[in-house]
Design an enzyme around this catalytic site. Structure first.
Site, PDB file in Angstrom:
ATOM      1  N   SER A 163       0.857  -1.182   0.000  1.00 17.12           N
ATOM      2  CA  SER A 163       0.000   0.000   0.000  1.00 17.12           C
ATOM      3  C   SER A 163       0.895   1.235   0.000  1.00 17.12           C
ATOM      4  O   SER A 163       2.070   1.161   0.386  1.00 17.12           O
ATOM      5  CB  SER A 163      -0.896   0.017   1.242  1.00 17.12           C
ATOM      6  OG  SER A 163      -1.547   1.263   1.391  1.00 17.12           O
ATOM      7  N   TYR A 168      -2.051  -1.218  10.615  1.00 13.13           N
ATOM      8  CA  TYR A 168      -2.166  -1.485   9.177  1.00 13.13           C
ATOM      9  C   TYR A 168      -0.977  -0.894   8.425  1.00 13.13           C
ATOM     10  O   TYR A 168      -0.378  -1.552   7.567  1.00 13.13           O
ATOM     11  CB  TYR A 168      -3.475  -0.921   8.638  1.00 13.13           C
ATOM     12  CG  TYR A 168      -3.631  -1.108   7.143  1.00 13.13           C
ATOM     13  CD1 TYR A 168      -3.881  -2.352   6.605  1.00 13.13           C
ATOM     14  CD2 TYR A 168      -3.517  -0.022   6.273  1.00 13.13           C
ATOM     15  CE1 TYR A 168      -4.010  -2.538   5.232  1.00 13.13           C
ATOM     16  CE2 TYR A 168      -3.653  -0.189   4.905  1.00 13.13           C
ATOM     17  CZ  TYR A 168      -3.889  -1.443   4.382  1.00 13.13           C
ATOM     18  OH  TYR A 168      -4.009  -1.615   3.029  1.00 13.13           O
TER      19      TYR A 168
END
Length: 267
Positions: free
Chosen positions: A142, A155
């Site tokens: 990401s 995360y």
């Protein structure tokens, strides 16, 4: 449509979103498919559709990669099945809570899926690919590690791990015939947002990529053998500049330089 077999692509998190879109694109490129996810019904539906639309051989494998036993099942398949030439580590989960407020059971499941499972499968794939002198590991990360201050800790850290692991893995296996690619999507329209309790519609529309666009951009980077692909980045030179700046720090990270710095500062 390609009729030349590229081997088998094992795709985790294959039942929807990024994984399902990759399945379509790779089948059209001549890969057979081994689709891995928790939802057997969705996997079977996708497999039937792909068999009808492409010439790919499609197999499904139900597995919950938060469970150690299921990780071992997929890991052994990667180690023992010489037809597998590509691993797409796509399965993952997001989180929308701060570390102080987090449900630590949920944190453990995120770490198990985003880090532990990905690591085990990448290791198993790399072992087989090195022996055979060919193969590709694609890890879905990401963009959030680039701006960690704006996202929640767990995360973001899990995706920073994916990036670092991929860079180090590439250094270990690139000269042995194995390609590694890290894909770092920005906001992409998939179910991961809803599952994490976030509303993607709250984002400015210009920040959101459709999943087809994201995967096609990632595959363009794959074709160019990029180690890191940021599908939303319009100018790849920006990433190159970032990497060069990071590498330039290397000579300055020795203890000798640190001692000189603190001596100069009077510390």
């Amino acid at each position: 449509m390609s009729t030349t077999s590229q081997g088998t692509a094992l795709i985790t998190g294959a039942s929807s979103g990024i994984g399902a879109t990759y399945a379509d694109r790779l089948a059209r490129r001549g890969f057979d498919l081994l689709l891995v996810a928790r939802d057997q019904t969705r996997l079977e539906t996708l497999a039937t559709d792909l068999r009808n639309r492409t010439s790919a051989k499609v197999e499904v494998l139900k597995a919950d990669l938060t469970l150690a036993a299921d990780i071992r099942t997929v890991e052994q398949r990667l180690r023992n099945d010489a037809s597998i030439t590509l691993l797409l580590n796509n399965a993952g989960v997001a989180s929308n809570s701060s570390l102080a407020d987090a449900d630590l059971d949920e944190v453990d499941r995120l770490i198990q899926l985003n880090i532990v499972a990905l690591t085990h499968l990448a290791s198993a794939a790399a072992a087989g690919f090195v022996v055979r002198g060919r193969g590709t590991v694609v890890n879905i990360a990401s963009v959030v590690p680039m701006i960690p201050e704006r996202f929640n800790a767990v995360y973001t850290a899990s995706k920073a791990y994916v990036l670092s692991l991929s860079q180090s893995l590439n250094a270990e296996v690139a000269e042995k015939g194995v390609q590694v690619q890290t894909v770092m999507p920005g906001a992409t329209r998939t179910e991961i947002w809803e599952r994490a309790g976030m509303d993607l519609n709250a984002f400015p529309p210009e920040m959101v990529m459709e999943v087809n666009e994201m995967v096609d951009a990632a595959l363009a980077g794959f074709d160019q053998k990029e180690l890191v692909t940021i599908p939303s980045l319009s100018n790849a030179a920006d990433w190159d500049a970032f990497v060069n700046a990071r590498l330039a720090l290397g000579p300055n990270l020795s203890l000798q330089h640190a001692a000189a710095r603190y001596k100069t500062s009077g510390a």
